[in-house]
Write an enzyme that holds these catalytic residues in place. Structure first.
Site, mmCIF file in Angstrom:
data_model
loop_
_atom_site.group_PDB
_atom_site.id
_atom_site.type_symbol
_atom_site.label_atom_id
_atom_site.label_comp_id
_atom_site.label_asym_id
_atom_site.label_seq_id
_atom_site.Cartn_x
_atom_site.Cartn_y
_atom_site.Cartn_z
ATOM 1 N N CYS A 1 0.862 -1.184 0.000
ATOM 2 C CA CYS A 1 0.000 0.000 0.000
ATOM 3 C C CYS A 1 0.892 1.224 0.000
ATOM 4 O O CYS A 1 1.473 1.583 1.004
ATOM 5 C CB CYS A 1 -0.881 -0.026 1.248
ATOM 6 S SG CYS A 1 -1.928 1.408 1.384
ATOM 7 N N ILE A 2 1.015 1.838 -1.165
ATOM 8 C CA ILE A 2 1.885 3.007 -1.283
ATOM 9 C C ILE A 2 1.273 3.926 -2.332
ATOM 10 O O ILE A 2 0.664 3.464 -3.297
ATOM 11 C CB ILE A 2 3.325 2.565 -1.647
ATOM 12 C CG1 ILE A 2 4.287 3.733 -1.656
ATOM 13 C CG2 ILE A 2 3.359 1.822 -2.954
ATOM 14 C CD1 ILE A 2 5.742 3.296 -1.822
#
Lengths: 166, 215
Positions: free
Chosen positions: A90-91
């Protein structure tokens, strides 16, 4: 049409990475007959608990790449606040400009066609060094990272060794 | 006289012609309907049509947009099981907090082309997945993590473990021209990958030795 464009772009990025890739990054298609599934390795940044480790991940590209970003998933045990337990990363750079699940990201941080595999992997590498506490994907890891740095380091090092069969 | 015969001949012709025309028309549509329905269904039985798999993918994306923690495989399996209802899938995730993973293990190393995966999934018996192993998904990490093999096993590097540092130096570096052929590229990529893994392993072992020496 876009499929062919995606293929062309992916082959170009692959060749560029083979020619010269940044320190600590290896990436390429699992099998060149399908350019939309890549495997990559990211070296743990120095001076962090990830130091010395090498972390494998897969990149799955959409058919309209580079309009939309690939999905990245670690294929090893990871203990990091921004990596889901199934390995999904998750970026912000992996979020398309349209969707902003957390409502705080700058559009400039998010995916755009001028980004690349290389930039994703460099971003993920710096994410390993500096977790983003605003988007907790692994609540366990977030808590341990915030409250008990020593335990966090221990868990991370454990993962790093496990990947290398140590 | 002529006024008497002409309506009668008109009426017989008026009754006969529309009936025949209607029969032909109905017959034609029945004929077409049969071919229209049997044709796509027989081909759909052999392989999922591109429209369907695209629609399924869109639905998976929608659900994953709401619940990124659920794996795409689990969402896809659930959508196939409930006939493609986003509502049912969402409801299920909200009540249970998770979706059971499809039984086919996700081995990361040899990723099959997506077309194969899509074709293989629906054929997997769905009944077995209905009863979820509640503990496995709730505790999450254990089941998911145990299926990962270490990189030495995954890329079969056991016979290279005894190599010294020299191999890393001698191996093709990251710079220069990209190989021209597909197989050369693959070879270059694999050697870079393997060298990186072995170098990292040596480095951690070295770190261990230093740590052991200090203590």
């Amino acid at each position: 049409m876009s499929f062919a464009a995606a293929n062309k772009r992916l082959l170009k990025e692959y060749k560029a990475l083979l020619r010269e890739s940044p320190e600590g990054i290896v990436a390429g298609p699992v099998d060149e007959s399908n350019l939309f599934e890549w495997e990559c390795l990211i070296q743990g940044p120095d001076e962090t608990p990830f130091e010395g480790g090498v972390f494998p991940a897969t990149l799955s590209f959409p058919k309209d790449y580079p309009l939309n970003p690939p999905k990245m998933k670690f294929t090893c045990e990871m203990f990091h606040p921004n990596v889901y337990k199934d390995g999904t990363v998750c970026i912000s750079i992996l979020h398309s400009p349209g969707d902003d699940p957390n409502q705080y990201e700058d559009a400039s941080e998010r995916w755009s066609p001028i980004q690349s595999v290389e930039k994703i992997l460099i971003s993920v590498m710096s994410m390993l060094a500096e977790p983003n506490d605003e988007s907790g994907a692994n609540i366990d890891a977030s808590k341990v990272w915030r409250d008990n740095k020593e335990e966090y380091s221990r868990r991370v090092r454990q993962c790093a060794r496990k990947v290398l069969g140590l | 006289m002529s006024s008497h015969t002409s309506p009668s001949s008109d009426s017989t012709a008026g009754l006969g012609l529309p009936q025949v025309a209607a029969c032909l028309l109905v017959g034609y549509f029945v004929f077409r309907w049969f071919f229209k329905t049997t044709d796509p269904s027989s081909s759909a039985a052999q392989r999922p049509s591109p429209v369907d798999s695209r629609r399924l993918q869109q639905q998976v994306d929608v659900i994953r947009g709401m619940f990124p923690q659920i794996s795409a495989g689990a969402v896809q399996a659930e959508l196939i099981r409930n006939g493609g209802s986003i509502e049912i899938t969402t409801e299920k995730i909200l009540t249970n907090g998770f979706l059971p993973e499809p039984p086919a293990p996700v081995t990361p190393a040899p990723v099959p082309p997506p077309a194969q995966v899509a074709a293989a999934r629906p054929s997997v018996p769905t009944q077995r997945r209905v009863a979820p192993p509640a503990t496995s998904s709730a505790s999450g990490s254990n089941t998911i993590l145990s299926q990962y093999s270490d990189l030495i096993t995954r890329y079969n590097l056991h016979n290279r473990l005894q190599e010294g540092d020299a191999s890393a130096v001698a191996g093709p570096g990251g710079k220069g021209k990209a190989p021209a052929t597909k197989s050369d590229r693959q070879l270059a990529h694999h050697s870079k990958r393997d060298d990186m893994i072995l170098a990292a392993r040596r480095r951690i072992q070295e770190m261990d030795r230093v740590a052991a020496g200090q203590s």
